[in-house]
Design an enzyme around this catalytic site. Structure first.
Site, mmCIF file in Angstrom:
data_model
loop_
_atom_site.group_PDB
_atom_site.id
_atom_site.type_symbol
_atom_site.label_atom_id
_atom_site.label_comp_id
_atom_site.label_asym_id
_atom_site.label_seq_id
_atom_site.Cartn_x
_atom_site.Cartn_y
_atom_site.Cartn_z
ATOM 1 N N THR A 119 48.981 -20.737 -15.717
ATOM 2 C CA THR A 119 49.161 -20.531 -14.818
ATOM 3 C C THR A 119 48.428 -21.811 -14.460
ATOM 4 O O THR A 119 48.931 -22.947 -13.263
ATOM 5 C CB THR A 119 48.959 -19.690 -13.118
ATOM 6 O OG1 THR A 119 49.847 -18.356 -14.414
ATOM 7 C CG2 THR A 119 49.402 -20.036 -12.039
ATOM 8 N N GLY A 148 36.855 -22.452 -14.871
ATOM 9 C CA GLY A 148 36.985 -20.753 -15.153
ATOM 10 C C GLY A 148 35.857 -20.297 -14.521
ATOM 11 O O GLY A 148 36.339 -18.689 -14.635
ATOM 12 N N ALA A 149 34.966 -20.708 -14.315
ATOM 13 C CA ALA A 149 33.257 -20.136 -14.991
ATOM 14 C C ALA A 149 33.507 -19.493 -12.911
ATOM 15 O O ALA A 149 32.797 -20.298 -11.855
ATOM 16 C CB ALA A 149 31.980 -20.867 -14.867
ATOM 17 N N ASP A 150 34.058 -18.537 -12.906
ATOM 18 C CA ASP A 150 34.059 -17.972 -11.199
ATOM 19 C C ASP A 150 33.130 -16.363 -11.022
ATOM 20 O O ASP A 150 33.330 -16.316 -10.368
ATOM 21 C CB ASP A 150 34.767 -17.867 -10.699
ATOM 22 C CG ASP A 150 36.248 -17.228 -11.374
ATOM 23 O OD1 ASP A 150 35.653 -16.276 -12.338
ATOM 24 O OD2 ASP A 150 37.417 -16.826 -11.519
ATOM 25 N N ARG A 163 45.314 -23.835 -4.505
ATOM 26 C CA ARG A 163 44.457 -24.710 -4.012
ATOM 27 C C ARG A 163 43.239 -25.172 -5.105
ATOM 28 O O ARG A 163 42.442 -26.012 -4.725
ATOM 29 C CB ARG A 163 43.712 -23.536 -2.739
ATOM 30 C CG ARG A 163 43.623 -22.110 -2.961
ATOM 31 C CD ARG A 163 41.763 -22.606 -3.866
ATOM 32 N NE ARG A 163 40.939 -21.356 -3.841
ATOM 33 C CZ ARG A 163 40.355 -20.647 -4.198
ATOM 34 N NH1 ARG A 163 40.261 -21.311 -5.792
ATOM 35 N NH2 ARG A 163 39.351 -20.000 -3.846
ATOM 36 N N LYS A 170 31.192 -15.514 -16.864
ATOM 37 C CA LYS A 170 32.099 -16.748 -17.719
ATOM 38 C C LYS A 170 31.144 -18.120 -17.458
ATOM 39 O O LYS A 170 30.358 -18.867 -17.053
ATOM 40 C CB LYS A 170 33.113 -17.272 -16.686
ATOM 41 C CG LYS A 170 34.077 -15.762 -16.190
ATOM 42 C CD LYS A 170 35.403 -16.189 -15.644
ATOM 43 C CE LYS A 170 36.586 -15.168 -15.522
ATOM 44 N NZ LYS A 170 37.620 -15.625 -14.893
ATOM 45 N N ASP A 174 44.875 -23.489 -26.039
ATOM 46 C CA ASP A 174 44.747 -22.354 -25.756
ATOM 47 C C ASP A 174 44.255 -22.026 -26.529
ATOM 48 O O ASP A 174 44.488 -22.073 -28.475
ATOM 49 C CB ASP A 174 46.185 -21.596 -25.388
ATOM 50 C CG ASP A 174 46.118 -20.507 -24.845
ATOM 51 O OD1 ASP A 174 45.427 -20.541 -22.935
ATOM 52 O OD2 ASP A 174 45.698 -19.929 -24.928
ATOM 53 N N LYS A 192 39.643 -13.461 1.696
ATOM 54 C CA LYS A 192 41.019 -13.350 0.255
ATOM 55 C C LYS A 192 40.180 -12.497 -0.383
ATOM 56 O O LYS A 192 39.314 -12.399 -0.537
ATOM 57 C CB LYS A 192 41.087 -14.787 -0.188
ATOM 58 C CG LYS A 192 41.955 -14.245 -1.841
ATOM 59 C CD LYS A 192 42.132 -15.626 -2.535
ATOM 60 C CE LYS A 192 40.893 -16.652 -2.960
ATOM 61 N NZ LYS A 192 41.041 -17.138 -3.846
ATOM 62 N N SER A 194 33.187 -26.352 -10.568
ATOM 63 C CA SER A 194 34.300 -25.435 -9.497
ATOM 64 C C SER A 194 34.768 -24.423 -9.248
ATOM 65 O O SER A 194 35.128 -23.481 -10.077
ATOM 66 C CB SER A 194 35.918 -26.106 -9.512
ATOM 67 O OG SER A 194 36.979 -25.525 -9.011
#
Length: 331
Positions: free
Chosen positions: A142, A227-229, A115, A233, A164, A71, A300
């Site tokens: 989303t 969120g931390a990818d 996913r 972040k 938000d 991906k 995650s």
């Protein structure tokens, strides 16, 4: 099926092929296979641009048929405001891992959303209290929508708080999701007040400053930090990470790009302080929640095997149902 051709699947094609329950099942299977050593460790490559970042995640799994998927995602948080484009855009290349044939090219937005939510749902199944019923969704895009749908598959959700950074998004999210799911859903201006009243909190934001700290999360709560990818972040303070039971999707990856890496850099944790990878818990190698009072944080960062399992699911469904567009790249 046309074996010499490649199937192109748009975002709407992928959405037709996936639903929360089957996606959760596929993702749980991917974590179990990883935990049992039946899947090779996934790979990650990331490159930063001036206004965003690109990452490539790749993995290989035997799902009755051997699949490889890679991906490529572009993550540009300013896109909605600057260009009226999605923050995340990309594609997934799905191959037959026995002979290398490119089986499909899929839009990655829907797969990434579903996913990721499915992984949080799997973690919730093993790490949240059985009676958890109140949820805070922090980040009403989303991912927030996908997470709420997925969480309903593993827990009886009775009440939801929506927060938000843009209050208008929280209000529209609350209105839309309350109508879709027929549950009590309220927009809130005070994130910490909502989290303190919740059993489950999902943070799915592009934040670069921590959102939750020690004292923010009540005893017995479960936090899915999504969120931390990338290294910039940051959603969970090192102090909260250190005082919680931390479960990661992939240890080495979280140590590089997740909230874990901030705790490691701050010196509040070492890698050995991490309780488990989720695959170890799903496969029964390590226990999940061990008490009603412990705070559990799931870091995650997105495991490539989730993409393999979900892309294969979408591909097989599309072939079976007869949608998508076949292209012969060798022509």
């Amino acid at each position: 099926m046309q074996p010499s051709k490649t199937l192109l699947l748009t975002q709407s094609d992928v959405a037709r092929s996936l639903d929360p329950e089957t996606c959760i099942c596929a993702v749980e299977g991917a974590f179990r296979a990883y935990g049992e050593g039946r899947a090779r460790p996934p790979a990650l490559c990331g490159i930063h641009g001036d206004r965003g970042a690109f990452h490539v995640k790749a993995g290989l799994m035997d799902l009755g048929r051997s699949y490889f998927a890679a991906k490529t995602n572009a993550n540009f948080p300013g896109n909605p405001r600057r260009h009226e484009l999605p923050s995340i855009q990309g594609t997934i290349a799905l191959h037959d891992a026995d002979d290398g044939r490119p089986l499909a090219i899929l839009d990655s937005i829907e797969i990434t959303s579903q996913r990721t939510a499915a992984a949080s749902a799997v973690a919730t199944r093993y790490l949240a209290r059985e009676d958890a019923s109140v949820v805070t969704i922090c980040g009403c895009g989303t991912q927030g929508r996908a997470h709420l749908w997925a969480l309903r598959s593993v827990r009886l959700i009775e009440k939801v708080f929506a927060f938000d950074a843009e209050p208008g998004l929280a209000r529209s999210f609350a209105d839309e999701m309350a109508a879709e799911l027929a549950i009590e859903l309220s927009p809130v201006d005070d994130l910490l007040e909502a989290v303190r009243a919740s059993d489950i909190t999902v943070t799915c934001t592009p934040s670069r400053d921590p959102l939750l700290d020690v004292g923010s999360v009540p005893p017995g709560a479960f936090v899915a930090a999504v969120g931390a990818d990338n290294p910039d972040k940051h959603e969970i303070t090192p102090a909260l990470m250190a005082s919680s039971t931390v479960v990661v999707d992939v240890l080495d990856q979280c140590a590089e790009i997740g909230d874990l890496q901030h705790a490691l850099s701050a010196g509040t944790m070492s890698a050995t302080d991490v309780h488990a990878e989720l695959g170890d818990i799903v496969s029964g190698k390590k226990p999940g929640r061990t008490s009603v009072d412990e705070i559990v944080v799931f870091d995650s960062t997105g495991m490539a095997l989730q993409d393999v399992a979900t892309a294969a699911l979408a591909y097989e469904s599309a072939v079976r149902e007869g949608y998508g567009t076949w292209v012969d790249f060798s022509a």
